[in-house]
Design a protein around this motif. Structure first.
Motif, PDB file in Angstrom:
ATOM      1  N   THR A  57     -31.272 -72.966   1.883  1.00  0.00           N
ATOM      2  CA  THR A  57     -30.648 -74.404   1.263  1.00  0.00           C
ATOM      3  C   THR A  57     -29.515 -74.155   0.430  1.00  0.00           C
ATOM      4  O   THR A  57     -29.100 -73.095   0.203  1.00  0.00           O
ATOM      5  N   VAL A  58     -28.676 -75.160   0.355  1.00  0.00           N
ATOM      6  CA  VAL A  58     -27.319 -75.285  -0.468  1.00  0.00           C
ATOM      7  C   VAL A  58     -27.585 -76.263  -1.675  1.00  0.00           C
ATOM      8  O   VAL A  58     -28.515 -77.013  -1.473  1.00  0.00           O
ATOM      9  N   MET A 101     -25.317 -70.715  -2.359  1.00  0.00           N
ATOM     10  CA  MET A 101     -26.877 -70.898  -1.295  1.00  0.00           C
ATOM     11  C   MET A 101     -27.961 -70.245  -1.871  1.00  0.00           C
ATOM     12  O   MET A 101     -27.713 -69.108  -2.179  1.00  0.00           O
ATOM     13  N   ALA A 139     -29.932 -76.512   4.653  1.00  0.00           N
ATOM     14  CA  ALA A 139     -28.567 -76.456   5.132  1.00  0.00           C
ATOM     15  C   ALA A 139     -28.560 -77.187   6.576  1.00  0.00           C
ATOM     16  O   ALA A 139     -27.419 -77.734   6.843  1.00  0.00           O
TER      17      ALA A 139
END
Length: 143
Positions: free
Chosen positions: A9-10, A1, A76
């Motif tokens: 964000t992933v 991540m 995410a």
């Protein structure tokens, strides 16, 4: 991540129609995802064609191969929405890349692959659909 000043964000590994230039790539743009890089999985995955519409990838205990994927940075909070836009039978799970990194990725549920054409030997969806297009062109030329 990964984390930025404004949002988390992933990383998501995609192996089919979400890839750049393909049918559902607009869904990546819709959720604000950004392309990061091309990669390969570790050689522990198999790939099936679901009626030549999209692939389904599964991790297997033996007989797997390295599959071509794209890594995207996805906000995410938009992952659930992105998954809802995917065809039925696809899900999000952990995928191990060839360099040992583990990221989230699009996988297929076992029931989805039953009785479908295995395309692992092509090494990825792009290679498979390119070969399929060449076969169709050759058939048209024969007629």
């Amino acid at each position: 991540m990964t984390s930025t000043a404004t949002e988390t964000t992933v990383y998501l590994a995609v192996n089919g129609t979400l890839m750049r230039g393909l049918e559902l790539n607009a869904n990546m743009e819709l959720v604000g995802a950004n392309f990061v890089r091309e990669a390969f999985t570790e050689p522990a995955y198999r790939l099936w064609s679901i009626n030549d519409r999209h692939p389904a990838m599964m991790r297997v205990p033996q007989g797997g191969a390295a599959i071509a994927v794209e890594i995207w940075a996805v906000p995410a909070h938009r992952m659930g929405f992105l998954l809802l836009l995917e065809p039925p039978g696809l899900c999000i799970g952990k995928v191990r890349l060839g360099d040992g990194e583990e990221v989230l990725g699009v996988l297929g549920e076992a029931f989805l692959c039953e009785g479908k054409k295995e395309i692992t030997q092509w090494g990825g969806w792009r290679a498979y659909i390119a070969d399929l297009a060449n076969q169709r062109q050759t058939e048209r030329e024969r007629v």
